[in-house]
Scaffold this active site. Structure first.
Site, mmCIF file in Angstrom:
data_model
loop_
_atom_site.group_PDB
_atom_site.id
_atom_site.type_symbol
_atom_site.label_atom_id
_atom_site.label_comp_id
_atom_site.label_asym_id
_atom_site.label_seq_id
_atom_site.Cartn_x
_atom_site.Cartn_y
_atom_site.Cartn_z
ATOM 1 N N ARG A 1 39.333 69.524 27.596
ATOM 2 C CA ARG A 1 40.545 69.437 28.187
ATOM 3 C C ARG A 1 40.725 70.666 29.123
ATOM 4 N NH1 ARG A 1 44.662 65.994 26.035
ATOM 5 N NH2 ARG A 1 44.099 65.465 23.902
ATOM 6 N N HIS B 1 59.501 75.615 66.665
ATOM 7 C CA HIS B 1 60.764 75.615 66.962
ATOM 8 C C HIS B 1 61.603 74.417 66.243
ATOM 9 C CE1 HIS B 1 64.358 73.585 69.286
ATOM 10 N NE2 HIS B 1 64.447 75.040 69.636
ATOM 11 N N TYR C 1 67.266 94.760 53.173
ATOM 12 C CA TYR C 1 67.823 93.483 53.154
ATOM 13 C C TYR C 1 66.656 92.621 53.616
ATOM 14 C CZ TYR C 1 68.361 93.547 58.202
ATOM 15 O OH TYR C 1 68.204 93.702 59.632
ATOM 16 N N LYS D 1 47.072 76.387 27.746
ATOM 17 C CA LYS D 1 46.911 75.314 26.667
ATOM 18 C C LYS D 1 46.158 75.825 25.714
ATOM 19 C CE LYS D 1 46.262 71.134 27.719
ATOM 20 N NZ LYS D 1 45.601 69.944 28.342
ATOM 21 N N GLY E 1 48.505 67.351 35.406
ATOM 22 C CA GLY E 1 47.851 66.188 35.760
ATOM 23 C C GLY E 1 46.874 66.467 37.169
ATOM 24 N N MET F 1 44.287 68.549 36.695
ATOM 25 C CA MET F 1 42.728 68.714 36.383
ATOM 26 C C MET F 1 42.257 67.685 35.509
ATOM 27 S SD MET F 1 42.413 72.934 36.612
ATOM 28 C CE MET F 1 43.907 73.020 35.447
ATOM 29 N N ARG G 1 54.090 73.283 25.806
ATOM 30 C CA ARG G 1 53.963 74.251 26.954
ATOM 31 C C ARG G 1 55.675 74.312 27.683
ATOM 32 N NH1 ARG G 1 50.670 70.466 30.821
ATOM 33 N NH2 ARG G 1 51.946 68.465 31.128
#
Length: 862
Positions: A78, A441, A838, A8, A87, A89, A322
C-alpha cells in the site's frame, strides 16, 4: 516520523507501539521513492536486497514463508504519503499467490472458495495496478459468469466458479500483455512496489497535490504488511469507520462494514455495506474491542480518526488510522467540541481547519443526493467557488433581462467577459467562459461578487450566431439548463438543485479565536457598497483595493467617459469628467459609510481607454451625434486606441501623465466624499488612501502625486475639517520593486498587485496561460497555477526585495498585497513571514485569509 515513513507507515508504527492488533510488516521510506525517480524509475540493487531482508524478518515474525507450499506468506502493498491523499494512489492485496501456492493455501485453510477468491482478486488488482490492464475487462468476465450461473452477488459464486475466473483472468492478462502472469512472488513484490512509487505521479495524484498544495518532491512511502483476510467466510469481514460523523461532526462512531469481503468491496459499491452499529449484534466482542481502540486512537491523536479494520475468523486487526477528512461544517463542530472536551486548546483548534474548506460554508452547494446521480460533461478551471444552476444565456444584456423581467435563473456563457458585462454578471447565478485563467476578468469579478465561475473551458465550441454551444458531444441552446460547480470546475448538462450556504455559530467562534492570534490585518477588494458590506460582515478591516473603473460602466457614466475619450481638448475632457465627478463622489461616500471608518484604498483609473469605447453601430452613431463629430471621426478615434499589447500599453499612471485632468477629477471625488462622511461622523478616525497604479519610476510617481496633493490639499484647506489621507502606489512592475527604495521616498504605502506582477515576472498573459499550463503540470514543470498561488521563489523574491528596500528608506511605510493571491492560504503565510501589514482579497475570501493569517502567526511562534 511522518516525513520519512508517510502518514500510513507512521500511524501503523504508532498503533503497534500502543499495543493494538496490527498485521506486522515494514515501511519503505519516502526517500526510497525519491531515489527511485532519481535513478530513472528503477529500484536499486541495494533497496531490493534490503526489501528481501525485511521479508525474511516478516517470515520470522509470522512463521510463514514467501512462496512456500506448506505455510505461505501473503502480503499487501500500500501507498502512504506524508499528507493524506485518499484514493489517489494504488494498493495490491493477496500478493504471493500463484497456481501452486493457491492450492497449498486452500488446503492449509480448508477453505478453497476463500483461496480462489483471494487469487482472482490478486490477478485482477496486479493486472490493473502494476501492468495497467483496465479493471473493466475482468469485471466483464465476472458479470458474464454471474449471468451464466444465475446469481447476483460475487459471494454466491462457488470455489469452482472462482477457480474458473482465475484461469480466465490469467488468459485475459496474457492476451493483453503477451506473456504469462508472473508466478515468482519476489517478482510480483518488486512489480507492486514500483507500481506504488509510480502512482505518486499518476494524473489523479498530480491533480490532487495541485489542489491541496502538496509538493511533488515529497514522494510516497510503501507499506508491506502480512495479509489478514476478511473474505474467509461469515466469521470474517472488513470495514471503514470514523470516530465522529465526517458530514456533521456528531460525536458518535460512524462507519460501514461487510462480512466475507476484502477492503475494496466496501468502497466499490458491489455490495451494500451495513452500519457499524450492526457489528455489535453479529460479533459483540469484536465490536467492543473496536470501540475501545477507536476511543483510544482519538484521545492519542486528539482528532477525529478515519480507521480501516479487518476481522479474520473473529479476530480484529487494525489496518490504518489517520486524521479523517470531513466537511467544512463537521470540521468546525469537531474543532469546537474538542476544545470543550479539553482535548485541544484554541490555538490547536484554529490550526486544525483547512482555510480553503471555508469556501463551502460561504457559497451555495449542490444537493448531495442529486449530485451523486449527475455526471459531468467536462471540467475546466474552478475560478470562483460555489454551485450554480440556470438557463444558458450568451450576453450580459440577456442575463439582465431574463433575471429581472422573466425572474429566471441564468448562467452567462461567454467566450470571455469584459468590464461592460458587469451588470449581467451580477444577475447571473454562474459564469462559464471559454477563455481566461484564474485571474481573468470573469474570475476576479465573480470572486468579488461571490458568484460561481468556471473559466478556460476550451472544449466548448461556441456558435453565437445561432445562440448555442457544443460540449461533450451535446449542443446547448439559449434557455437550456446547465449546472456549474465552481469549487471543482465540473460542468453538468442538466439542472441540479442547489442549497443555500448556512453559517454556523461554530464559524463565529473559530474566527473569534483566529482574531486573537493573527497579526496581519485583512482587508477586502470591493468596488460596490454591496460587496463592501458583505466583506464587513465577514470581518474585513478596510478596503485594500477599490477598482474605480468598475464604476464607469453604468448607462450615463459610460457616456461621459466616452465623451472624455473622444474630446480633442483639455476643456472638452474636463467638461466630460465633470459629469462623472459627482457620480464617483457618491460611490465613494457609500463605500466610506459601509466601512464605518476603516481605511479605504482607492486605485485610480487603470485599464486602457479602448475598454470603454463603443463597439456597436448604434452606440457609435449616438456618440458622434453627442460630440458633434462624424461617425468616421469616432471610428478613427477608436482605431487609434488599438494597442498590440494593451496590458503593457497606455494604462494606469500613464493615463494620468497624459491626461492629468483624470487624476484631478478622481482626487476631488475621493476627498469631497471623505470630507462629507467625516462631517457626518466626526468621531470616525477616517482616512483614505489614494493608490497610483502601474508606477515604474520615482519621477512618474512624483508627477502624479503632485496632481493629487494639489487638488486634495486645496479642498481640505477650504473645508476646515482635519482629514488624513495618504498617497501610495501599487507595486506591479518589476522595475518598481527593484527601485522600491527610491519610490518609498515619496510613497506613503506600497500595495503589491500580484496579478500583474506575476504576469510581468513570468511573461505570461493571465488570460491565455490556461491554454498551456496543463502541459506544464503534466510534465512536472510547475506544480501549481502561479496566478492562484504566489510563486514564492520568483515573484515572492521580488516582493521581498521591495519590502526590505522600502522599509530601509521609510521604516513606517505601510505594506499590503491586493492581488487575488491575498486570499490564498500559502500566500497569506508568506505575507506574514515577510512582515506585510495586511492582505486584501475578495469579500468571500476574507474568512479564509483571516484563518490563514492566524495559523501563520501561531506556527511561527511554535
Amino acid at each position: 516520523m511522518r516525513n520519512l515513513l508517510g502518514g500510513k507507515g507512521a500511524n501503523l508504527a504508532e498503533m503497534t507501539n500502543l499495543g493494538m492488533p496490527v498485521p506486522q510488516g515494514f515501511t519503505i521510506s519516502t526517500e526510497a521513492c525519491t531515489k527511485y525517480y532519481e535513478d530513472g524509475e528503477k529500484i536499486s540493487e541495494d533497496l531490493e536486497k534490503s526489501i528481501m531482508e525485511y521479508i525474511e524478518k516478516m517470515e520470522s515474525v509470522t512463521g510463514k514463508k514467501f512462496g512456500d507450499l506448506e505455510n505461505p506468506l501473503l502480503v499487501s502493498v500500500r501507498s502512504g504519503a506524508r499528507a493524506s491523499m485518499p484514493g489517489m494512489m494504488d494498493t495490491i492485496l493477496n500478493l504471493g499467490l500463484n497456481d501452486s501456492v493457491v492450492v497449498a493455501f486452500a488446503e492449509k485453510t480448508g477453505n478453497p472458495r476463500f483461496a480462489y477468491d483471494s487469487y482472482r482478486r490478486f490477478i485482477q488488482m496486479y493486472s490493473d495496478v502494476v501492468m495497467e490492464v483496465g479493471k473493466k475487462y475482468f469485471e466483464e468476465l465476472i458479470d458474464q459468469l454471474k449471468e451464466k450461473k444465475g446469481v447476483k452477488l460475487d459471494t454466491e459464486l462457488t470455489a469452482d466458479d472462482l477457480k474458473l475466473l482465475a484461469e480466465q483472468f490469467k488468459a485475459e492478462y496474457k492476451k493483453k500483455i503477451g506473456s504469462d502472469f508472473p508466478s515468482d512472488p519476489k517478482m510480483q513484490l518488486m512489480g507492486a512496489i514500483k507500481a506504488v512509487f509510480r502512482s505518486w505521479n499518476n494524473p489523479r495524484a498530480i491533480y490532487y497535490r495541485r489542489m491541496n498544495d502538496i509538493p511533488g518532491s515529497w514522494g510516497t512511502a510503501v507499506n508491506v504488511q502480512a495479509m489478514v483476510f476478511g473474505n474467509m467466510g461469515e466469521t470474517s469481514g472488513t470495514g471503514v469507520a470514523f470516530t465522529r460523523n465526517p458530514s456533521t461532526g456528531e460525536r458518535k462512531l460512524y462507519g460501514e462494514f461487510l462480512m466475507n469481503a476484502q477492503g475494496e468491496d466496501v468502497v466499490a459499491g458491489v455490495r451494500t455495506p451495513k452500519s457499524i452499529d450492526h457489528l455489535k449484534e453479529i460479533m459483540p466482542e469484536c465490536y467492543a474491542q473496536f470501540v475501545e481502540i477507536s476511543n483510544k486512537l482519538e484521545k492519542h491523536y486528539r482528532d477525529m480518526q478515519d480507521m480501516e479494520f479487518t476481522i479474520e475468523n473473529k479476530k480484529l486487526y487494525m489496518l490504518q488510522t489517520r486524521n479523517g477528512k470531513r466537511t467544512a461544517a463537521a470540521a468546525l463542530k469537531i474543532a469546537c467540541d474538542l476544545v470543550d472536551e479539553g482535548m485541544i486548546n484554541e490555538k490547536e483548534a484554529v490550526c486544525m481547519i483547512d482555510p480553503k474548506q471555508l469556501d463551502a460554508l460561504l457559497h451555495p452547494q449542490f444537493d448531495v443526493i442529486a449530485l451523486k446521480k449527475a455526471k459531468p460533461l467536462a471540467m475546466a478551471l474552478a475560478a470562483s467557488p460555489g454551485a450554480a444552476c440556470g438557463k444558458v444565456v450568451f450576453t450580459a444584456e440577456e442575463a439582465t433581462e431574463w433575471a429581472t423581467k422573466r425572474n429566471e435563473k441564468v448562467i452567462l456563457v461567454r467566450l470571455e467577459t469584459s468590464p461592460e458585462d458587469i451588470e449581467g454578471m451580477h444577475y447571473s447565478e454562474g459564469i462559464l467562459t471559454v477563455r481566461g485563467g484564474m485571474t481573468s476578468h470573469a474570475a476576479v469579478v465573480a470572486r468579488g461578487m461571490g458568484t460561481c465561475c468556471i473559466s478556460g473551458c476550451g472544449e466548448i465550441k461556441m456558435d453565437l450566431e445561432h445562440k448555442c454551444f457544443t460540449l461533450g458531444g451535446r449542443t446547448f441552446k439559449e434557455g437550456d439548463f446547465i449546472s456549474l460547480d465552481g469549487s471543482s470546475g465540473k460542468i453538468y448538462g442538466e439542472a441540479i438543485p442547489t442549497v443555500e450556504a448556512s453559517i454556523s455559530a461554530e464559524l463565529g467562534r473559530l474566527m473569534g479565536w483566529a482574531d486573537q492570534y493573527r497579526v496581519l490585518k485583512v482587508r477586502t477588494n470591493a468596488d460596490t457598497p454591496k460587496d463592501a458590506k458583505q466583506a464587513v460582515l465577514f470581518g474585513a478591516e478596510g478596503i485594500g483595493l477599490c477598482r474605480t473603473e468598475h464604476m464607469f460602466f453604468d448607462g450615463e457614466r459610460i457616456k461621459a467617459i466616452r465623451e472624455m475619450i473622444c474630446s480633442d481638448t483639455v476643456e472638452g475632457r474636463t467638461k466630460a469628467l465633470a459629469k462623472l465627478e459627482p457620480m464617483q463622489q457618491g460611490d465613494f461616500e457609500e463605500l466610506y459609510e459601509a466601512l464605518g471608518g476603516n481605511p479605504v484604498t482607492i486605485r485610480f483609473l487603470d485599464p486602457p481607454l479602448h475598454e470603454f469605447v463603443p463597439t456597436e453601430k448604434d452606440d457609435i452613431e449616438e456618440l458622434a451625434k453627442t460630440m458633434g463629430k462624424t461617425v468616421n471621426d469616432i471610428e478613427n478615434i477608436i482605431a487609434s486606441l488599438h494597442e498590440f499589447n494593451p496590458m503593457m500599453g497606455h494604462r494606469g499612471c500613464r493615463l494620468a501623465v497624459t491626461y492629468p485632468e483624470i487624476a484631478a477629477m478622481q482626487t476631488r471625488a475621493v476627498i469631497k466624499a471623505a470630507l462629507n462622511v467625516k462631517a457626518k461622523h466626526p468621531d470616525w478616525n477616517l482616512f483614505t488612501e489614494i493608490m497610483i497604479p502601474l508606477i515604474g519610476d520615482l519621477k512618474e510617481f512624483s508627477y502624479v502625486k503632485s496632481i493629487v496633493v494639489k487638488s486634495a490639499d486645496e479642498l481640505i484647506k477650504n473645508s476646515n475639517i482635519n482629514l488624513e489621507y495618504k498617497v501610495g502606489t501599487m507595486i506591479e512592475i518589476p522595475r518598481a520593486a527593484l527601485t522600491a527604495d527610491e519610490i518609498a521616498q515619496e510613497a506613503d504605502f506600497f500595495s503589491f498587485g500580484t496579478n500583474d506582477l506575476t504576469q510581468m515576472v513570468f511573461g505570461f498573459s493571465r488570460d491565455d496561460a490556461g491554454k498551456f499550463l496543463d502541459a506544464y503540470y503534466t510534465n512536472k514543470i510547475y506544480e501549481s497555477d502561479p496566478f492562484a498561488r504566489l510563486d514564492i521563489p520568483g515573484v515572492g523574491k521580488i516582493v521581498k526585495i521591495a519590502v526590505e528596500a522600502g522599509r530601509r528608506v521609510r521604516p513606517d511605510i505601510k505594506l499590503g498585497i491586493c492581488g487575488e493571491h491575498g486570499g490564498d492560504p500559502s500566500t497569506v503565510a508568506f505575507c506574514h513571514e515577510i512582515g506585510l501589514d495586511y492582505v486584501s482579497c475578495s469579500p468571500f475570501r476574507v474568512p479564509i485569509a483571516k484563518l490563514a493569517a492566524a495559523q501563520a502567526a501561531i506556527r511561527q511562534k511554535k
